[in-house]
Motif scaffolding. Structure first.
Motif, PDB file in Angstrom:
ATOM      1  N   GLU A  11      30.994 126.241  88.206  1.00  0.00           N
ATOM      2  CA  GLU A  11      30.134 125.064  88.236  1.00  0.00           C
ATOM      3  C   GLU A  11      28.890 125.272  87.373  1.00  0.00           C
ATOM      4  O   GLU A  11      28.412 124.335  86.714  1.00  0.00           O
ATOM      5  CB  GLU A  11      29.734 124.739  89.673  1.00  0.00           C
ATOM      6  CG  GLU A  11      28.828 123.532  89.847  1.00  0.00           C
ATOM      7  CD  GLU A  11      29.465 122.219  89.394  1.00  0.00           C
ATOM      8  OE1 GLU A  11      28.719 121.226  89.238  1.00  0.00           O
ATOM      9  OE2 GLU A  11      30.690 122.179  89.193  1.00  0.00           O
ATOM     10  N   ALA A  12      28.354 126.491  87.352  1.00  0.00           N
ATOM     11  CA  ALA A  12      27.197 126.770  86.495  1.00  0.00           C
ATOM     12  C   ALA A  12      27.556 126.556  85.027  1.00  0.00           C
ATOM     13  O   ALA A  12      26.764 125.988  84.251  1.00  0.00           O
ATOM     14  CB  ALA A  12      26.712 128.203  86.720  1.00  0.00           C
ATOM     15  N   ASP A  13      28.743 126.991  84.624  1.00  0.00           N
ATOM     16  CA  ASP A  13      29.195 126.746  83.255  1.00  0.00           C
ATOM     17  C   ASP A  13      29.286 125.247  82.980  1.00  0.00           C
ATOM     18  O   ASP A  13      28.810 124.752  81.947  1.00  0.00           O
ATOM     19  CB  ASP A  13      30.568 127.385  83.029  1.00  0.00           C
ATOM     20  CG  ASP A  13      30.487 128.883  82.769  1.00  0.00           C
ATOM     21  OD1 ASP A  13      29.369 129.384  82.562  1.00  0.00           O
ATOM     22  OD2 ASP A  13      31.535 129.541  82.785  1.00  0.00           O
ATOM     23  N   ARG A  14      29.933 124.528  83.910  1.00  0.00           N
ATOM     24  CA  ARG A  14      30.119 123.086  83.705  1.00  0.00           C
ATOM     25  C   ARG A  14      28.781 122.368  83.586  1.00  0.00           C
ATOM     26  O   ARG A  14      28.583 121.532  82.692  1.00  0.00           O
ATOM     27  CB  ARG A  14      30.928 122.509  84.869  1.00  0.00           C
ATOM     28  CG  ARG A  14      31.391 121.073  84.629  1.00  0.00           C
ATOM     29  CD  ARG A  14      31.920 120.440  85.891  1.00  0.00           C
ATOM     30  NE  ARG A  14      30.868 120.228  86.876  1.00  0.00           N
ATOM     31  CZ  ARG A  14      29.985 119.233  86.824  1.00  0.00           C
ATOM     32  NH1 ARG A  14      30.018 118.371  85.819  1.00  0.00           N
ATOM     33  NH2 ARG A  14      29.062 119.110  87.762  1.00  0.00           N
ATOM     34  N   ARG A  15      27.850 122.704  84.474  1.00  0.00           N
ATOM     35  CA  ARG A  15      26.539 122.043  84.458  1.00  0.00           C
ATOM     36  C   ARG A  15      25.767 122.389  83.176  1.00  0.00           C
ATOM     37  O   ARG A  15      25.049 121.546  82.619  1.00  0.00           O
ATOM     38  CB  ARG A  15      25.744 122.454  85.696  1.00  0.00           C
ATOM     39  CG  ARG A  15      26.282 121.897  87.009  1.00  0.00           C
ATOM     40  CD  ARG A  15      25.762 120.499  87.273  1.00  0.00           C
ATOM     41  NE  ARG A  15      24.336 120.520  87.529  1.00  0.00           N
ATOM     42  CZ  ARG A  15      23.794 120.653  88.753  1.00  0.00           C
ATOM     43  NH1 ARG A  15      24.575 120.768  89.823  1.00  0.00           N
ATOM     44  NH2 ARG A  15      22.479 120.651  88.905  1.00  0.00           N
TER      45      ARG A  15
END
Length: 513
Positions: A11-15
């Motif tokens: 999720e950190a990558d996506r955000r």
């Protein structure tokens, strides 16, 4: 610092990609360039052969980026694609094309390939598997990993040692890369701190790759690291207009014939941690030894010469730490359980207090809410039962702390604190602290902090941090083998001075301490 789950890393990558409006390959380039920068700063162009082993997912893509930068800077590089799957990630394919654009074609390894020769003076970059690994490596890949481990070459792993899972113990430890250095992205992983999994990285560092700061702040982590900057947020420096009563009265209760030293260490540590007053309660055989060696400590005795046959109320003391060296004889068991039933405020329970409770599990409900329990691994096993592996141990500790509304301090290379459904992993300490009396010092320190009005969880976190840091400072003078509990106490003052000094980044974290 937070310890994130696999889903939170994704999720950190996506955000980050969304917030910056960049493709995944740009973030991969940024992350892998940080790895190259780290390595190049240390090699400085030295003519050492570099062998890059890439999987076919995003971890392999990181390896391809590093290989490309090494080639651009004149290094001798051999690139191997470990072809364990027909599927390839898009970013892997993008960077494979860029590598070929440098006229460098990798060698593909599969089940029938001979194992490459790697000289002992070489550097291996391990980029085979990352955090997405969820099954054992194929047998031929496991053989390759064993070959890398036996080469004698320096091994640098990217993000994770290949073959190591993020959330469970590997089935075959020999099929996991043993990294000399692990460069991991964004945040540390829980596996770095556990005995069964932390052994696969001799040293590790976290590389900041510019993840979305809003998400990193918002993410609710199940585990957090306990470091200097965390404990500084609730550390209370002394004020000018204060007196000994301002800093509380601690009662340290325990001891038996031949084990009075445990109480002496705990009482001295409570004083060195800032308690205004400390009373040590021991059986009669402990009166003269304590009165003679600790003039700052008040001494109270109970009936019985060699062991406690009854225990006093806390009295004027605000808090009590109990159990160190107390013994588990029948009279002591009865006295302790009767005493515990009368307690209404949080207490610290250590050593034989825990051993007695493990003999009387029906009395665990008597533990006052908010109490702090400080078991070593053997005492923990007697309390929560045996576990199949380190992750099962963590789960049992979390369940126990929740069921009994207590704070569980599980001592070890990375002491962990469990409370309110969360875990906290300490970053200080060293192997020299595996010495007699070290646990008594920790219990005394936490008791002394409780006396000063720290909330129980704060006292536990600050106590384990300062205890480990004092051990590190002591070991810097004595070495690991000669470190003693008394030396740890002598170093508490310097640990406090560091804590109250100018703000600065936490020390670099390394596996095993």
């Amino acid at each position: 610092m937070k310890i994130l789950s696999r889903e939170q890393f994704y999720e950190a990558d996506r955000r980050t990609l969304s917030a910056e409006g960049i493709p995944g390959e740009a973030l991969m380039e940024r992350a892998a360039t940080r790895v190259f920068d780290w390595l190049h700063a240390r090699l400085e162009g030295a003519p050492v052969p570099v062998f890059v082993f890439c999987g076919v997912g995003n971890n392999g893509g990181d390896g391809l980026v590093v290989a490309r930068h090494l080639l651009d800077h004149g290094y001798t590089v051999d690139v191997f694609v470990v072809d364990y799957s027909q599927a390839r990630s898009e970013d892997f394919l993008t960077n494979l094309k860029r590598l070929k654009g440098r006229k460098k074609w990798p060698e593909y390894l599969d089940q029938g390939s001979p194992l490459p020769e790697i000289p002992a003076n070489g550097v291996i970059i391990d980029a085979i598997f990352g955090i997405g690994l969820n099954r054992p490596p194929d047998p031929w890949v496991a053989d390759l990993i064993r070959h890398l481990n036996s080469s004698g070459a320096f091994v640098l792993s990217i993000d994770m040692p290949s073959g190591l899972y993020l959330h469970r113990v590997p089935e075959d430890p020999s099929a996991v890369v043993g990294a000399d250095v692990l460069l991991t992205f964004m945040a540390p992983k829980l596996v770095f701190f556990l005995p069964q999994t932390g052994v696969f990285a001799e040293r590790w560092e976290v590389l900041d790759i510019g993840q979305d700061p809003v998400y990193m702040e918002e993410a609710e982590a199940a585990y957090n690291l306990v470091g200097r900057e965390m404990v500084r947020t609730f550390y209370r420096p002394r004020t000018k207009f204060s007196h000994k009563g301002t800093y509380g009265h601690a009662l340290v209760l325990g001891g038996s014939h031949g084990k009075i030293g445990a109480v002496a260490l705990a009482a001295k540590a409570a004083l060195a941690s800032g308690a205004g007053l400390v009373t040590a309660c021991v059986p009669e055989c402990g009166y003269v030894p304590l009165q003679a060696q600790l003039p700052e400590v008040m001494v109270l005795t109970t009936p019985g010469f060699s062991e406690h046959t009854e225990l006093p109320d806390v009295g004027a003391a605000q808090v009590c730490g109990i159990g160190m060296g107390m013994g588990t004889g029948e009279p002591v068991q009865k006295a302790f359980l009767a005493w515990l039933e009368k307690m209404q405020t949080p207490v610290l329970l250590d050593a034989d207090a825990l051993n007695i409770l493990s003999l009387h599990p029906a009395d665990l409900h008597r533990i006052p809410g908010g109490s702090i329990l400080t078991p070593h691994p053997g005492e923990l096993k007697r309390l929560v039962g045996p576990w199949k592996d380190d992750f099962d141990k963590l789960e049992k500790a979390l369940v126990f702390a929740g069921a009994h509304k207590c704070i569980l301090v599980v001592k070890g290379a990375h002491t962990m604190v469990f409370a309110q459904g969360k875990g906290y992993v300490n970053t200080t300490g060293n192997p020299g602290m595996a010495t007699a009396g070290s646990g008594d010092v920790l219990s005394g320190m936490i008791t002394g902090l409780l006396a000063q009005g720290y909330e129980p969880l704060q006292a536990a976190l600050l106590g384990v941090y300062l205890h480990g840091r004092a051990g590190d400072l002591g070991a810097s003078r004595t070495g690991y083998e000669a470190l003693t509990a008394t030396e740890i106490i002598s170093s508490i003052s310097q640990a406090f001075l560091e804590l109250s000094g100018p703000a600065g980044p936490d020390q670099k974290h390394t596996a095993g301490g």
